[in-house]
Motif scaffolding. Structure first.
Motif, PDB file in Angstrom:
ATOM      1  N   PRO A 232       0.795  -1.237   0.000  1.00  0.00           N
ATOM      2  CA  PRO A 232       0.000   0.000   0.000  1.00  0.00           C
ATOM      3  C   PRO A 232       0.824   1.283   0.000  1.00  0.00           C
ATOM      4  CG  PRO A 232      -1.053  -1.607   1.406  1.00  0.00           C
ATOM      5  CD  PRO A 232       0.250  -2.214   0.972  1.00  0.00           C
ATOM      6  N   GLU A 233       1.910   1.321   0.756  1.00  0.00           N
ATOM      7  CA  GLU A 233       2.730   2.537   0.818  1.00  0.00           C
ATOM      8  C   GLU A 233       3.434   2.834  -0.502  1.00  0.00           C
ATOM      9  OE1 GLU A 233       2.774   0.140   3.011  1.00  0.00           O
ATOM     10  OE2 GLU A 233       1.998   1.090   4.841  1.00  0.00           O
ATOM     11  N   GLU A 234       3.468   1.850  -1.400  1.00  0.00           N
ATOM     12  CA  GLU A 234       4.186   2.022  -2.669  1.00  0.00           C
ATOM     13  C   GLU A 234       3.253   2.312  -3.844  1.00  0.00           C
ATOM     14  OE1 GLU A 234       6.545  -1.478  -3.209  1.00  0.00           O
ATOM     15  OE2 GLU A 234       7.765  -1.120  -1.416  1.00  0.00           O
ATOM     16  N   ILE A 235       1.988   2.576  -3.571  1.00  0.00           N
ATOM     17  CA  ILE A 235       1.057   2.830  -4.668  1.00  0.00           C
ATOM     18  C   ILE A 235       1.471   4.064  -5.452  1.00  0.00           C
ATOM     19  CG2 ILE A 235      -0.549   4.204  -3.265  1.00  0.00           C
ATOM     20  CD1 ILE A 235      -2.822   2.885  -4.940  1.00  0.00           C
ATOM     21  N   LYS A 236       1.334   3.981  -6.765  1.00  0.00           N
ATOM     22  CA  LYS A 236       1.682   5.090  -7.649  1.00  0.00           C
ATOM     23  C   LYS A 236       0.400   5.690  -8.233  1.00  0.00           C
ATOM     24  CE  LYS A 236       6.022   2.873  -9.087  1.00  0.00           C
ATOM     25  NZ  LYS A 236       6.748   2.312 -10.263  1.00  0.00           N
ATOM     26  N   VAL A 237       0.244   6.982  -8.048  1.00  0.00           N
ATOM     27  CA  VAL A 237      -0.928   7.676  -8.581  1.00  0.00           C
ATOM     28  C   VAL A 237      -0.447   8.744  -9.551  1.00  0.00           C
ATOM     29  CG1 VAL A 237      -3.018   8.962  -8.035  1.00  0.00           C
ATOM     30  CG2 VAL A 237      -2.130   7.287  -6.394  1.00  0.00           C
ATOM     31  N   SER A 238      -0.793   8.602 -10.816  1.00  0.00           N
ATOM     32  CA  SER A 238      -0.359   9.569 -11.826  1.00  0.00           C
ATOM     33  C   SER A 238      -1.020  10.923 -11.589  1.00  0.00           C
ATOM     34  CB  SER A 238      -0.719   9.058 -13.221  1.00  0.00           C
ATOM     35  OG  SER A 238      -2.136   9.001 -13.372  1.00  0.00           O
TER      36      SER A 238
ATOM     37  N   LEU B  74      -0.025   0.987 -11.214  1.00  0.00           N
ATOM     38  CA  LEU B  74      -0.353   1.536  -9.904  1.00  0.00           C
ATOM     39  C   LEU B  74       0.681   1.164  -8.839  1.00  0.00           C
ATOM     40  CD1 LEU B  74      -4.194   0.846  -9.922  1.00  0.00           C
ATOM     41  CD2 LEU B  74      -3.104   3.092  -9.964  1.00  0.00           C
ATOM     42  N   GLY B  75       1.723   0.442  -9.256  1.00  0.00           N
ATOM     43  CA  GLY B  75       2.797   0.130  -8.324  1.00  0.00           C
ATOM     44  C   GLY B  75       2.916  -1.326  -7.932  1.00  0.00           C
ATOM     45  N   ALA B  76       2.077  -2.187  -8.466  1.00  0.00           N
ATOM     46  CA  ALA B  76       2.181  -3.614  -8.152  1.00  0.00           C
ATOM     47  C   ALA B  76       3.467  -4.177  -8.755  1.00  0.00           C
ATOM     48  CB  ALA B  76       0.972  -4.366  -8.678  1.00  0.00           C
TER      49      ALA B  76
ATOM     50  N   LYS C 129     -17.154   0.197 -16.055  1.00  0.00           N
ATOM     51  CA  LYS C 129     -18.056   0.523 -17.165  1.00  0.00           C
ATOM     52  C   LYS C 129     -17.698   1.850 -17.803  1.00  0.00           C
ATOM     53  CE  LYS C 129     -22.098  -2.042 -15.490  1.00  0.00           C
ATOM     54  NZ  LYS C 129     -23.537  -1.940 -15.095  1.00  0.00           N
ATOM     55  N   VAL C 130     -16.942   2.679 -17.082  1.00  0.00           N
ATOM     56  CA  VAL C 130     -16.456   3.942 -17.622  1.00  0.00           C
ATOM     57  C   VAL C 130     -14.962   4.029 -17.336  1.00  0.00           C
ATOM     58  CG1 VAL C 130     -18.672   5.110 -17.307  1.00  0.00           C
ATOM     59  CG2 VAL C 130     -16.948   5.260 -15.517  1.00  0.00           C
ATOM     60  N   SER C 131     -14.271   4.839 -18.114  1.00  0.00           N
ATOM     61  CA  SER C 131     -12.823   4.963 -17.994  1.00  0.00           C
ATOM     62  C   SER C 131     -12.400   5.373 -16.588  1.00  0.00           C
ATOM     63  CB  SER C 131     -12.320   5.982 -19.021  1.00  0.00           C
ATOM     64  OG  SER C 131     -10.919   6.125 -18.957  1.00  0.00           O
ATOM     65  N   ASN C 132     -11.376   4.696 -16.084  1.00  0.00           N
ATOM     66  CA  ASN C 132     -10.725   5.013 -14.806  1.00  0.00           C
ATOM     67  C   ASN C 132     -11.542   4.640 -13.565  1.00  0.00           C
ATOM     68  OD1 ASN C 132      -8.314   6.216 -15.910  1.00  0.00           O
ATOM     69  ND2 ASN C 132      -9.579   7.992 -16.447  1.00  0.00           N
ATOM     70  N   ALA C 133     -12.702   4.038 -13.722  1.00  0.00           N
ATOM     71  CA  ALA C 133     -13.551   3.742 -12.562  1.00  0.00           C
ATOM     72  C   ALA C 133     -12.898   2.723 -11.626  1.00  0.00           C
ATOM     73  CB  ALA C 133     -14.918   3.240 -13.017  1.00  0.00           C
ATOM     74  N   SER C 134     -12.438   1.588 -12.169  1.00  0.00           N
ATOM     75  CA  SER C 134     -11.845   0.568 -11.300  1.00  0.00           C
ATOM     76  C   SER C 134     -10.527   1.059 -10.709  1.00  0.00           C
ATOM     77  CB  SER C 134     -11.632  -0.738 -12.076  1.00  0.00           C
ATOM     78  OG  SER C 134     -10.751  -0.553 -13.161  1.00  0.00           O
ATOM     79  N   LYS C 135      -9.770   1.820 -11.495  1.00  0.00           N
ATOM     80  CA  LYS C 135      -8.500   2.353 -11.003  1.00  0.00           C
ATOM     81  C   LYS C 135      -8.740   3.326  -9.846  1.00  0.00           C
ATOM     82  CE  LYS C 135      -5.213   3.049 -13.950  1.00  0.00           C
ATOM     83  NZ  LYS C 135      -4.312   3.586 -15.009  1.00  0.00           N
ATOM     84  N   ALA C 136      -9.753   4.170  -9.977  1.00  0.00           N
ATOM     85  CA  ALA C 136     -10.085   5.123  -8.912  1.00  0.00           C
ATOM     86  C   ALA C 136     -10.525   4.379  -7.655  1.00  0.00           C
ATOM     87  CB  ALA C 136     -11.179   6.075  -9.375  1.00  0.00           C
TER      88      ALA C 136
ATOM     89  N   GLU D  70     -17.344  -0.553  -4.184  1.00  0.00           N
ATOM     90  CA  GLU D  70     -18.188  -0.069  -5.280  1.00  0.00           C
ATOM     91  C   GLU D  70     -17.778   1.344  -5.695  1.00  0.00           C
ATOM     92  OE1 GLU D  70     -20.097  -2.987  -2.681  1.00  0.00           O
ATOM     93  OE2 GLU D  70     -19.788  -0.869  -2.224  1.00  0.00           O
ATOM     94  N   VAL D  71     -17.830   1.586  -6.972  1.00  0.00           N
ATOM     95  CA  VAL D  71     -17.520   2.910  -7.521  1.00  0.00           C
ATOM     96  C   VAL D  71     -18.776   3.431  -8.221  1.00  0.00           C
ATOM     97  CG1 VAL D  71     -15.983   4.243  -9.015  1.00  0.00           C
ATOM     98  CG2 VAL D  71     -15.131   2.163  -7.891  1.00  0.00           C
ATOM     99  N   TRP D  72     -19.195   4.641  -7.845  1.00  0.00           N
ATOM    100  CA  TRP D  72     -20.442   5.210  -8.341  1.00  0.00           C
ATOM    101  C   TRP D  72     -20.198   6.508  -9.099  1.00  0.00           C
ATOM    102  CZ3 TRP D  72     -24.626   2.145  -6.970  1.00  0.00           C
ATOM    103  CH2 TRP D  72     -24.425   1.261  -5.903  1.00  0.00           C
ATOM    104  N   GLN D  73     -21.049   6.742 -10.072  1.00  0.00           N
ATOM    105  CA  GLN D  73     -21.041   8.020 -10.793  1.00  0.00           C
ATOM    106  C   GLN D  73     -22.495   8.380 -11.109  1.00  0.00           C
ATOM    107  OE1 GLN D  73     -19.291   8.285 -14.851  1.00  0.00           O
ATOM    108  NE2 GLN D  73     -18.061   9.969 -14.018  1.00  0.00           N
ATOM    109  N   ASP D  74     -22.915   9.512 -10.592  1.00  0.00           N
ATOM    110  CA  ASP D  74     -24.306   9.963 -10.780  1.00  0.00           C
ATOM    111  C   ASP D  74     -25.313   8.893 -10.363  1.00  0.00           C
ATOM    112  OD1 ASP D  74     -23.331  12.376 -11.857  1.00  0.00           O
ATOM    113  OD2 ASP D  74     -23.208  11.491 -13.862  1.00  0.00           O
ATOM    114  N   GLY D  75     -25.017   8.224  -9.258  1.00  0.00           N
ATOM    115  CA  GLY D  75     -25.936   7.228  -8.719  1.00  0.00           C
ATOM    116  C   GLY D  75     -25.893   5.873  -9.392  1.00  0.00           C
ATOM    117  N   GLU D  76     -25.013   5.686 -10.361  1.00  0.00           N
ATOM    118  CA  GLU D  76     -24.913   4.416 -11.092  1.00  0.00           C
ATOM    119  C   GLU D  76     -23.630   3.692 -10.720  1.00  0.00           C
ATOM    120  OE1 GLU D  76     -24.500   2.701 -15.671  1.00  0.00           O
ATOM    121  OE2 GLU D  76     -24.886   4.833 -15.321  1.00  0.00           O
TER     122      GLU D  76
END
Length: 217
Positions: A66-72, A196-198, A161-168, A133-139
């Protein structure tokens, strides 16, 4: 490779047994007791639906500290803009269902059988498996699930289902659990998680961390 007895929950010692490409056993069943025992040993099921159950413990192992995660910079902007909202264990069934239906590059079908999916749903009901779970506008637009074993999180599958959702969702989970999670088991290499640093570590090192984690529980 060892054939498992359906009437006995046991596995070959993954530290002493090194099967081809990490495949160490086949057969057995997908009972909650067997799956939970397997993950504590660093072993996981991965097979095509309708075929023999295969059990793996690859060397090297793909993990993330976890301490080594990379966030662009671009992902940090997305996180700071609150493009997505996140929850935990609010819709496990939909998360795993979406993971089952997600198209994987280079795969014509799914590796997640109905039987395995139902086993993980039961593990969730017992408080052993969790979803993000990752939500956008209630979905529901993304998420992932896995098993929590002490300070080790064994990630299973994710979808978007949308770009970057699982990464976020993954970034949110890691950054909010750095104090509780020592290691995230990603099992096998993906470019997505590598960004992401794995990283790969020797199986022996992974099993040592897992063994120490089990002793502390």
């Amino acid at each position: 490779m060892v054939r498992l007895d359906e009437n006995e929950i046991s596995f070959p010692d993954p530290e002493l047994y090194d099967g081809h490409d990490g495949l160490i056993a086949y057969g057995g069943d997908l009972s909650l007791e067997r799956i939970w025992f397997a993950y504590q040993l660093g072993i996981f099921p991965w097979y095509n639906p309708g075929e023999e159950i295969l059990w793996w413990c690859p060397d090297p192992r793909f993990i993330l500290i976890p301490e080594e995660i990379k966030v662009s910079k671009s992902m940090r902007k997305i996180m700071n803009r609150n493009t997505f909202t996140f929850s935990e264990n609010q819709n496990f069934r939909e998360v795993i269902k979406n993971c089952q239906q997600s198209h994987r590059k280079g795969q014509s079908g799914t590796w997640l059988s109905d039987e395995l999916m139902n086993s993980f749903i039961k593990l969730h009901e017992y408080g052993l498996a969790k979803s993000i779970e990752v939500w956008q506008d209630g979905e529901l637009v993304g998420g992932f699930y896995g098993l929590q074993i002490g300070n080790v999180f064994c990630g299973e599958s994710m979808f978007a289902k949308v770009s970057n959702a699982s990464k976020a969702g993954f970034i949110h989970f890691v950054e909010n659990n750095k104090d509780q999670i020592e290691l995230i088991d990603c099992q096998s290499h993906t470019e997505h998680l590598e960004s992401l640093g794995a990283k790969m570590i020797p199986k022996k090192e992974f099993l040592k961390i897992l063994h120490e984690n089990n002793e502390r529980r």
